[in-house]
Design an enzyme around this catalytic site. Structure first.
Site, mmCIF file in Angstrom:
data_model
loop_
_atom_site.group_PDB
_atom_site.id
_atom_site.type_symbol
_atom_site.label_atom_id
_atom_site.label_comp_id
_atom_site.label_asym_id
_atom_site.label_seq_id
_atom_site.Cartn_x
_atom_site.Cartn_y
_atom_site.Cartn_z
ATOM 1 N N LEU A 1 1.053 -1.256 -0.045
ATOM 2 C CA LEU A 1 0.040 0.076 -0.029
ATOM 3 C C LEU A 1 0.929 1.338 -0.150
ATOM 4 O O LEU A 1 0.523 2.261 -0.605
ATOM 5 C CB LEU A 1 -0.889 -0.040 1.283
ATOM 6 N N GLY A 2 2.198 1.173 0.493
ATOM 7 C CA GLY A 2 2.889 2.469 0.765
ATOM 8 C C GLY A 2 3.909 2.198 1.795
ATOM 9 O O GLY A 2 4.169 1.116 2.322
ATOM 10 N N ASP B 1 1.814 14.316 15.897
ATOM 11 C CA ASP B 1 2.367 14.397 14.203
ATOM 12 C C ASP B 1 0.711 14.465 13.557
ATOM 13 O O ASP B 1 0.584 14.006 12.555
ATOM 14 C CB ASP B 1 2.930 13.062 13.896
#
Ligand SMILES: *[C@@H]1O[C@H](CO)[C@@H](O)[C@H](O)[C@H]1NC(C)=O
Ligand SMILES: *[C@@H]1O[C@H](CO)[C@@H](O)[C@H](O)[C@H]1NC(C)=O
Ligand SMILES: *[C@@H]1O[C@H](CO)[C@@H](O)[C@H](O)[C@H]1NC(C)=O
Ligand SMILES: *[C@@H]1O[C@H](CO)[C@@H](O)[C@H](O)[C@H]1NC(C)=O
Length: 710
Positions: free
Chosen positions: A423-424, A541
């Protein structure tokens, strides 16, 4: 794909309609199934022969209406009608009002009288509505029902008072300018008893509140605005929910109405479908029908209750093994080679080793035994290695945590089909797509390298994440520890990250409504992290890349792999958290993460949402945005042109203003996440309010629409 975004609300509506239709017959054969986009399920119907007496729906002007009368109009607008799971009708009713001139004489009034009940099937829902009164120095009540000790059995109302023009407050409805009360069950009609406006209730010299208003409205729908005291139009309407029931009269028993016990043996018993049951009405006399467990559809029609195929709806009807639909229910058993401690509908199926054992037993002596021995040693070695990793990665601590599933290495390989679909890249390694046995799509992600020293922290972190259950937090489903770097299994978010949706996929246009919903969802996720759990959890984050969107664009906060409890010294390290484009400058200096750092980053996300331009690392765009607000009170020039319209500019400016509040340089000046959510929700309500009003009241769009600027 761009149209999908614009049509989202309509698509949702269609989904509901289609689901009902798919469940089988919801209308009498040959009758009109809907009107103006509203489903008309039997016993409701349009035209002779299509409805049960008392349940007629008109569709003359292309919009559905109850045939009752409301002042100044024929028919009462209907928003929706439902048979299952609750017998309910949503309608729009006028507001009652009374206006006074400066000497305190009544100059105009309406009791808001609506008779929607000629045959008596409707009652105003006490569970879903409330009564609201607006005014200063005002007492208004409604009354209804058969005679009791007084003329009626039910009276309900309240007093609204204000000392002067400044005392009422937006959003507060506790007696100052606005009051609200629950209502009793059994109310049969809508009308309001208005006060005399004389004596101690005088309205003389009260130009800050010249009119009183009263209405019954769906709970949670109406939000008080001080403006409404002077600007609510007299033609305003409000949505209200009605309970309905079959209320046939027993002529042998002085007009009393049948209950389930009395009606079951009668010919005109209305619950005609097989697999249907009779339920006594909870609001007023009479009864209604329901399909029995395992069936759904329309109990008022022959064969209207249809079997539910549970296996196609694993969210509602879980099964951890092999699912088989049967009439009225479903069977669920573990697959071959798996077993469960209890019912596999609730408990996971885990591999049973008995199969290996049986296999070994089945082998003949001699050579086979030798092979078995070699195999066993091999498996043992492999198992020892996995066990070692399991222990090193904090498995002994985690295996007592009930909320999380611990997958074996083999199970993980099955889930990700040996990591076949990438997916990444996440912060610490690759992310793979996978499928659980119950067909749930998941994202499997490498987490951080764990050592003996950090294993307790890691286990604790995983446990905290697994316990975070909120619709706007990406759900951690499980983990696998029998590998070098522990792998975490998350629910898959089909639309990818907000960053991709805003900048990469360029779905166009993204409506303001959708953006507002995304902002609110994300803010709620962060609020939950900050205040919804026993110990606050900081994200550290927050950025569009870490806000994932599922199929319906519901945002899911993700990737708080670096989050730690604020009590820990962790943040005083040199570890740099977050990209600079979203990083709180206060944190940059102090290296101490606080909830207000997340608020700052969220402000930066808001700016991206309404400008649809990427923030730069030096935060020049953010500075420019805030500067425009300081100097001109608006950053209009920077807003995404796709969503700037004359009606929406106010809304955008309010969102921008909130963003600049979050971006304040001094942490203490920033709102907290709870305040952020509240402000966004108020904006959304006032927007929906305006839109409903424009629909229900097309002539009067000039007043009370704009949210109050703060
Ligand atoms: C208020 O209305 C009453 C009754 O219609 C009238 O007599 C009175 O003059 C009005 N007062 C003002 C200030 O218009
Ligand atoms: C509505 O009335 C029913 C019947 O008296 C009662 O059981 C229920 O609790 C009421 N609901 C609310 C929210 O007041
Ligand atoms: C009430 O109103 C009067 C006159 O408008 C004002 O003098 C007084 O301070 C107000 N009291 C409060 C509690 O606001
Ligand atoms: C109607 O049936 C459904 C399905 O069996 C059930 O979930 C629901 O609670 C029932 N409703 C009432 C009011 O009994």
């Amino acid at each position: 794909m761009p149209t999908a975004v614009v049509l989202l609300p309509a698509m949702l509506l269609c989904a509901v309609v289609a689901a009902v239709a798919a469940n089988g017959l919801t209308v009498k054969p040959g009758c009109q199934a809907s009107c103006g986009g509203v489903d008309i399920p039997y016993p409701f119907g349009i035209g002779a022969g299509c409805f049960r007496p008392g349940f007629e729906i008109g569709c003359d002007s292309g919009k559905p209406s109850l045939p009752g009368t409301a002042a100044g109009s024929v028919g009462i607008p209907v928003l929706s009608l439902s048979v299952m799971p609750r017998p309910e009708a949503r309608v729009m009713l006028p507001v009652a009002f009374q206006c006074f001139n400066s000497t305190g004489d009544s100059i105009d009034y309406s009791w808001g009288t609506v008779d929607f009940n000629p045959v008596g099937v409707y009652r105003i829902s006490n569970a879903s509505n409330e009564l609201v009164v607006l005014g200063c120095n005002t007492v208004i009540y409604t009354n209804s029902g058969p005679p009791g000790r007084s003329k009626y059995s039910y009276y309900s109302g309240c007093v609204a008072y204000c000392n002067d023009s400044r005392s009422a407050q937006d959003g507060a409805c506790a007696g100052i300018g606005c009051c609200r009360v629950d209502i009793p069950p059994g109310l049969t009609g809508n009308w309001m008893r208005l006060g005399s406006g004389s004596g101690e209730w005088s309205h003389a010299n009260q130009e800050f509140s010249p009119c009183d208003y009263a209405f019954i409205v769906e709970k949670g729908y109406y939000v008080f605005k001080v403006d409404h005291l002077t600007k609510m139009p007299r033609t305003q309407t409000m949505p209200m929910r009605l309970d309905w029931a079959i209320r046939d009269t027993d002529i042998n028993s002085a007009g009393s109405m049948y209950s389930c016990a009395q009606v079951a043996s009668r010919k005109d018993y209305t619950c005609v479908s097989s697999h249907s049951v009779c339920v006594d009405s909870a609001n007023g006399p009479g009864y209604y029908c329901n399909c029995t467990k395992g069936y759904e559809g329309n109990p008022y029609l022959h064969e209207g209750c249809k079997n539910i195929n549970e296996c196609e709806r694993p969210e509602e009807f879980p099964c951890n093994g092999k699912c088989d639909d049967i009439d009225g229910s479903y069977n669920c058993v573990c697959r071959k080679g798996y077993q469960s401690n209890g019912d596999p509908k609730e408990n996971p199926c885990t591999p049973s080793f008995s199969r290996t054992a049986k296999l070994a037993l089945g082998l003949s002596f001699g050579l086979s035994i030798m092979i078995a021995a070699v195999l066993t040693t091999f498996i043992k070695l492999e198992r020892t290695k996995r066990k070692e990793l399991f222990r090193k990665n904090g498995g002994n601590i985690l295996q007592n945590v009930k909320v999380i599933t611990i997958y074996t290495k083999d199970e993980l390989d099955t889930i990700t089909k040996k990591c076949s679909e990438l997916l990444g890249r996440g912060s610490f390694g690759y992310v793979y797509k996978g499928t659980l046995r119950d067909k749930t799509i998941v994202a499997v992600k490498a987490s951080i390298q764990v050592t003996e020293k950090t294993k307790e922290d890691f286990a604790k972190e995983v446990e905290i994440q697994a316990r975070m259950i909120h619709r706007n937090i990406l759900k951690l489903l499980g983990c696998c520890l029998e590998v070098d770097v522990p792998m975490l299994v998350y629910k898959f978010a089909a639309r990818g990250s907000l960053e991709e949706v805003l900048h990469v996929k360029k779905l166009e246009p993204l409506s303001l409504d959708l953006r507002l919903d995304i902002a609110i969802g994300s803010a709620e996720g962060l609020r939950y992290m900050h205040c919804g759990t026993t110990e606050p959890i900081l994200h550290g984050d927050v950025k569009p890349g870490n806000i994932l969107l599922d199929e319906t664009f519901t945002p899911k906060i993700s990737d708080f792999g670096l989050s730690k409890l604020p009590t820990q010294e962790y943040y005083k390290t040199n570890c740099v958290v977050g990209p600079f484009a979203f990083l709180d400058p206060v944190f940059k200096q102090t290296r101490l993460l606080t909830p207000k750092s997340d608020v700052y980053s969220f402000g930066a996300v808001l700016v991206e949402l309404i400008t649809r331009k990427k923030n730069d690392h030096e935060q020049e765009r953010l500075k420019k945005f805030c500067k425009l607000y300081t100097e001109h009170g608006s950053a209009r020039a920077m807003f995404d042109k796709d969503i700037v319209t004359s009606e929406d500019i106010f809304m955008l400016e309010e969102i921008g203003k909130l963003a600049t509040d979050c971006l304040k340089q001094v942490s203490d000046d920033r709102p907290d996440m709870t305040e952020v959510v509240e402000q966004l929700v108020v904006l959304r309500r006032s927007r929906r309010h305006r839109i409903t009003r424009e629909i229900s009241d097309p002539e009067d769009t000039s007043t009370t629409n704009t949210p109050k600027r703060t």
